[in-house]
Design a protein around this motif. Structure first.
Motif, PDB file in Angstrom:
ATOM      1  N   PRO A 123       4.372  -1.343  -7.753  1.00 24.06           N
ATOM      2  CA  PRO A 123       4.711  -2.324  -6.721  1.00 24.06           C
ATOM      3  C   PRO A 123       6.173  -2.763  -6.809  1.00 24.06           C
ATOM      4  N   LEU A 124       6.698  -2.860  -8.044  1.00 19.41           N
ATOM      5  CA  LEU A 124       8.088  -3.305  -8.217  1.00 19.41           C
ATOM      6  C   LEU A 124       9.058  -2.248  -7.702  1.00 19.41           C
ATOM      7  N   LEU A 125       8.784  -1.006  -8.067  1.00 19.70           N
ATOM      8  CA  LEU A 125       9.704   0.066  -7.681  1.00 19.70           C
ATOM      9  C   LEU A 125       9.665   0.300  -6.176  1.00 19.70           C
ATOM     10  N   LEU A 126       8.495   0.102  -5.583  1.00 17.23           N
ATOM     11  CA  LEU A 126       8.416   0.216  -4.127  1.00 17.23           C
ATOM     12  C   LEU A 126       9.259  -0.860  -3.466  1.00 17.23           C
ATOM     13  N   GLN A 127       9.518  -1.935  -4.220  1.00 16.27           N
ATOM     14  CA  GLN A 127      10.348  -3.024  -3.701  1.00 16.27           C
ATOM     15  C   GLN A 127      11.800  -2.874  -4.152  1.00 16.27           C
ATOM     16  N   ASP A 128      12.157  -1.699  -4.587  1.00 14.38           N
ATOM     17  CA  ASP A 128      13.539  -1.418  -4.976  1.00 14.38           C
ATOM     18  C   ASP A 128      14.014  -2.184  -6.203  1.00 14.38           C
ATOM     19  N   ALA A 129      13.084  -2.572  -7.061  1.00 18.41           N
ATOM     20  CA  ALA A 129      13.505  -3.230  -8.300  1.00 18.41           C
ATOM     21  C   ALA A 129      14.208  -2.205  -9.186  1.00 18.41           C
ATOM     22  N   PRO A 130      15.236  -2.644  -9.928  1.00 20.02           N
ATOM     23  CA  PRO A 130      15.892  -1.724 -10.856  1.00 20.02           C
ATOM     24  C   PRO A 130      14.884  -1.230 -11.899  1.00 20.02           C
ATOM     25  N   ASN A 161      12.127   6.629  -7.662  1.00 22.74           N
ATOM     26  CA  ASN A 161      10.729   6.528  -8.031  1.00 22.74           C
ATOM     27  C   ASN A 161       9.861   7.413  -7.151  1.00 22.74           C
ATOM     28  N   LEU A 162      10.202   7.464  -5.854  1.00 21.50           N
ATOM     29  CA  LEU A 162       9.441   8.334  -4.964  1.00 21.50           C
ATOM     30  C   LEU A 162       9.602   9.788  -5.381  1.00 21.50           C
ATOM     31  N   TRP A 163      10.817  10.131  -5.794  1.00 19.73           N
ATOM     32  CA  TRP A 163      11.051  11.496  -6.273  1.00 19.73           C
ATOM     33  C   TRP A 163      10.150  11.787  -7.455  1.00 19.73           C
ATOM     34  N   LYS A 164      10.074  10.794  -8.329  1.00 21.63           N
ATOM     35  CA  LYS A 164       9.271  10.984  -9.529  1.00 21.63           C
ATOM     36  C   LYS A 164       7.796  11.127  -9.167  1.00 21.63           C
ATOM     37  N   ALA A 209      -1.695  -6.205 -10.117  1.00 21.11           N
ATOM     38  CA  ALA A 209      -1.805  -7.200  -9.049  1.00 21.11           C
ATOM     39  C   ALA A 209      -0.894  -8.389  -9.307  1.00 21.11           C
ATOM     40  N   LEU A 210      -0.683  -8.719 -10.581  1.00 16.89           N
ATOM     41  CA  LEU A 210       0.116  -9.934 -10.812  1.00 16.89           C
ATOM     42  C   LEU A 210       1.568  -9.656 -11.184  1.00 16.89           C
ATOM     43  N   VAL A 211       1.948  -8.400 -11.290  1.00 16.04           N
ATOM     44  CA  VAL A 211       3.303  -8.083 -11.735  1.00 16.04           C
ATOM     45  C   VAL A 211       4.349  -8.532 -10.713  1.00 16.04           C
ATOM     46  N   ASN A 212       3.964  -8.584  -9.460  1.00 14.96           N
ATOM     47  CA  ASN A 212       4.909  -8.994  -8.412  1.00 14.96           C
ATOM     48  C   ASN A 212       4.949 -10.505  -8.231  1.00 14.96           C
ATOM     49  N   GLU A 213       4.215 -11.204  -9.106  1.00 13.10           N
ATOM     50  CA  GLU A 213       4.094 -12.649  -9.000  1.00 13.10           C
ATOM     51  C   GLU A 213       3.695 -13.073  -7.594  1.00 13.10           C
ATOM     52  N   PRO A 214       2.523 -12.585  -7.156  1.00  9.36           N
ATOM     53  CA  PRO A 214       2.089 -12.911  -5.794  1.00  9.36           C
ATOM     54  C   PRO A 214       1.512 -14.318  -5.741  1.00  9.36           C
ATOM     55  N   ARG A 215       1.301 -14.802  -4.556  1.00 10.81           N
ATOM     56  CA  ARG A 215       0.699 -16.130  -4.415  1.00 10.81           C
ATOM     57  C   ARG A 215      -0.813 -16.027  -4.363  1.00 10.81           C
ATOM     58  N   TRP A 216      -1.304 -14.848  -4.038  1.00 11.67           N
ATOM     59  CA  TRP A 216      -2.750 -14.629  -3.974  1.00 11.67           C
ATOM     60  C   TRP A 216      -3.139 -13.401  -4.767  1.00 11.67           C
TER      61      TRP A 216
END
Ligand code: ATP
Ligand code: MG
Lengths: 486, 232
Positions: free
Chosen positions: B107-114, A4-7, B155-162
């Motif tokens: 936010p998901l991809l930054l968290q290494d989500a597939p 994703n960073l690459w992208k 903001a809500l895609v990561n299912e945050p608490r706040w």
């Protein structure tokens, strides 16, 4: 994530298309310079060394110095420095030749030659500049072989500039006089002695001449035609194949020499390299008459160069000393230089040139890197808000850093790939022009896997390094301040 | 549970110091709809940033579920922002070079989500804010209200608490603003809280907790559940 960073990085490059391309162009120019200069450099070096290899590293060149040994060093220096006047055959009037002595062309085949004194007073100036052309006595090859155990073959070779009249043109040309045994023992010294036409020397009893490829062209002769050399009538018995050594600015009669080609020659090669490598195997501009025949016709051929082959495995330096000692013992001062020595000297000269070229290329690359750094610095400034956003949604400092490093690395890499391609094209095109200037026509740039992968890896890393500082700054931004910026 | 203890925030602008917050004490239970009100420059945004771990207090502690946010490393704070909170800003703050869908995936991809999971979740989040048909649009091709909905989806895609929303309707017309506020209100629920900065007194009425802040200090704190007004 990495993907994703690459992208994201690629996205950023794309969204700032013009600037990204200009930045890439900067890197590209640097890489192109490196690739073109390095590949041409190593290509030339390889081609040059090949020429020496063709002649053979077991060859020594012995030149009588006139007085016993005292001027050996001076002579050798003179040879190595290419002080020998440019004495190659020329189809121009002798007066023009005189103005051209600055070229510093060293031509072993011209060693020991005497000028044609017949009716050309101008030539005496040229002869006067030859430090080893006076009162020296020829080395007797057979005696040398018998005196020095390591010497297995030896042969004499004289060169003189003589007036030549052909059917198409006339002028002054270099006439070399190898003996029959010389031709047998040292064909490599005469570019392999490959006949393109005719049968070579068949009869010592009659006046036969073998003509170099270009001389034949210039004179307008074919096999069987007659030539007048120094008022003697000769029959062309053979024409040599082109040597693959480039034309050193020799034109047909009457055509003016272009100063450009000449100066290009000297500037690019520093004189020495050109001369040795053209001199050793350039048979194109010469005419050949058997020594046995020449000796009967003329008695002023001058001092002969003695070409010596040492036994296989013999120590070249020791052989050289033995030859010098042996010849000095019989009263003939000689100067000895080995082909290996010449090659070494050329190689170090070429090495120096290559280093200089590499430095120039490095400067170009450095400029590209600074441009990349500038772009990245601006990009980080401009993308402060984006950095803030990324951090707000959870990006770590490391991720922001990586993003920018990939960004700059990618630009470096693209510049590297394109530079490699353009550099390759350029060096093949360049070889067409550089080859002839250096006196090697059969020369192509050399692309080693090391060069290719080195350039690619280097340009990516260069991009990364150039981007490192801006990227680090970007990654350390306070998210609130970053978000606040427009 | 969120606890602020004697929180100060001081900004340095050259020689002058700006005291954005000066001693804020606040305790907020989970599953609250918190509304923060106050005049401009009173420190509302600063408070949000501290709660969202975008910044650290100069003095005092912000304690979330027992952990002092000020003591976290830069990396831990990034992870906190990724897992626990979602921000919605007045000026949307979308990445202009990415499409709506890509912005929400971020936010998901930054968290290494597939990639596939991220895509599905992002699409679902966009659907939940009514933007199913706008997923491939860049922010510049979206209206302000649509952009803010993308921001809410993100903001809500990561299912945050706040969800921390700083004047999310400030740049929107009333109708659009009401739709946005409805979305935020609907988020409050099982282990989910919203902190909203707004100037709209109507919203204040439906807040579980109303924090009124002035000059960097809490002026009044109204908790609906206990129907108790604390005035300083
Ligand atoms: N990065 C900063 N550097 C210096 N001063 C700042 C910074 N951020 C905020 N401030 C100052 O801190 C004070 C509080 O700012 P803050 O943004 O929290 O106010 P606010 O209540 O959100 O106001 P508004 O309603 O206008 O958004 C203001 O005086 C502001 O000028
Ligand atoms: Mg504010």
């Amino acid at each position: 994530m990495k993907l994703n960073l690459w992208k994201l990085a690629a996205n950023n490059i794309r969204s700032r298309r013009t600037r990204s391309w200009l930045t890439i162009l900067g890197v590209l120019i640097g890489v192109t310079a490196v690739v073109a200069l390095m590949s041409i450099g190593s290509g030339v070096e390889q081609a040059v060394l090949q020429q020496f290899e063709d002649i053979g590293y077991d060859i020594l060149i012995v030149t009588p110095t006139g007085d016993e040994g005292s001027s050996i060093a001076a002579t050798r220096n003179a040879m190595m420095a290419g002080m020998g006047t440019e004495m190659r055959g020329s189809m121009r009037p002798a007066t023009e030749m005189d103005t051209e002595t600055s070229g510093g062309i060293f031509d072993p085949s011209a060693i020991g030659q005497s000028s044609d004194s017949q009716g050309t007073g101008e030539d005496s100036t040229v002869a006067g500049q030859m430090p080893f052309a006076f009162s020296a006595e020829n080395v007797d090859p057979e005696r040398l072989v018998s005196m020095v155990p390591d010497v297995v073959q030896a042969g004499n070779y004289t060169t003189a500039v003589m007036g030549v009249e052909g059917p198409g043109a006339s002028g002054f040309l270099r006439v070399s006089t190898p003996s029959a045994s010389f031709l047998q023992d040292f064909p490599s010294f005469l570019g392999g002695w490959k006949l393109a036409d005719g049968s070579g020397f068949t009869d010592v009893g009659i006046n036969q001449v073998v003509v170099g490829a270009r001389s034949a062209d210039n004179l307008g002769v074919n096999v069987g035609d007659a030539l007048i050399i120094r008022d003697e009538r000769f029959v062309v018995s053979g024409i040599l194949a082109p040597s693959g050594v480039a034309e050193e600015g020799v034109e047909s009669a009457g055509e003016p020499q272009t100063g450009l080609a000449r100066s290009g020659n000297t500037v690019l090669t520093g004189g020495r390299s050109t001369t040795i490598l053209t001199g050793l195997t350039n048979t194109d501009d010469a005419l050949f008459v058997l020594e046995e025949r020449a000796a009967e016709l003329w008695d002023d051929l001058g001092v002969a160069t003695t070409i010596v082959r040492v036994a296989q495995g013999a120590d070249i330096d020791a052989s050289r000393n033995s030859i010098e000692t042996a010849m000095s013992a019989v009263g003939t001062g000689v100067s000895v230089i080995s082909v290996a020595e010449m090659a070494g000297s050329i190689q170090s000269t070429l090495g120096l040139i290559e280093t200089v070229l590499a430095c120039i290329a490095a400067v170009a690359l450095l400029v590209g890197a600074v441009g990349l750094m500038n772009t990245m610095y601006t990009a980080v400034l401009e993308r402060r808000q984006e950095i803030g956003i990324l951090k707000a949604v959870g990006a770590t400092d490391g991720q922001v850093l990586t993003l920018f490093l990939i960004d700059s690395g990618l630009m470096g890499l693209v510049g590297g790939v394109l530079g490699l391609g353009i550099g390759a094209v350029l060096s093949f095109v360049g070889a067409r022009f550089v080859g002839p200037m250096l006196g090697v026509t059969t020369f192509s740039p050399l692309f080693s896997a090391g060069l290719i992968f080195g350039v690619l890896a280097f340009s990516f890393i260069l991009g990364g390094i150039s981007g490192a500082w801006p990227a680090w700054r970007g990654s350390r931004l306070n998210p609130v301040e970053a978000l606040a910026s427009e | 549970m969120l606890v602020l203890e004697e929180v100060h925030k001081t900004y340095h602008m050259g020689e002058t110091e700006v005291h954005a917050l000066r001693g804020v004490d606040l305790t907020i239970e989970d599953e609250s709809f918190v509304v923060v009100m106050g005049p401009s420059g009173s420190g509302k945004s600063t408070l949000m940033h501290l709660v969202g771990c975008l910044d650290t207090p100069t003095k005092g502690h912000v304690i979330y579920d027992g952990a002092d946010l000020g003591a976290l490393s830069s990396r831990q704070r990034a992870n906190y922002r990724a897992d626990q909170v979602g921000f919605v800003f007045q000026k949307f703050n979308l990445v202009g070079t990415l499409t709506a869908l890509e912005n929400v995936e971020l936010p998901l991809l930054l968290q290494d989500a597939p990639a596939g999971v991220a895509r599905d979740k992002a699409a679902h989040a966009l659907e939940s804010v009514g933007l199913k048909s706008r997923m491939k649009h860049r922010p510049s091709k979206l209206s302000g209200g649509e952009q803010q909905r993308v921001a809410i989806a993100r903001a809500l895609v990561n299912e945050p608490r706040w969800i921390l929303a700083d004047e999310p309707t400030g740049n929107l017309d009333t109708t659009t603003g009401e739709y946005i506020l409805g979305l935020l209100e609907g988020f409050v629920g099982e282990d989910r809280s919203v902190m909203l900065v707004t100037h709209n007194p109507e919203i204040a009425k439906i807040a579980d907790v109303l924090v009124e802040i002035c000059d960097g200090q809490i002026e009044s704190l109204t908790k609906k559940s206990v129907k108790q007004v604390v005035t300083s």
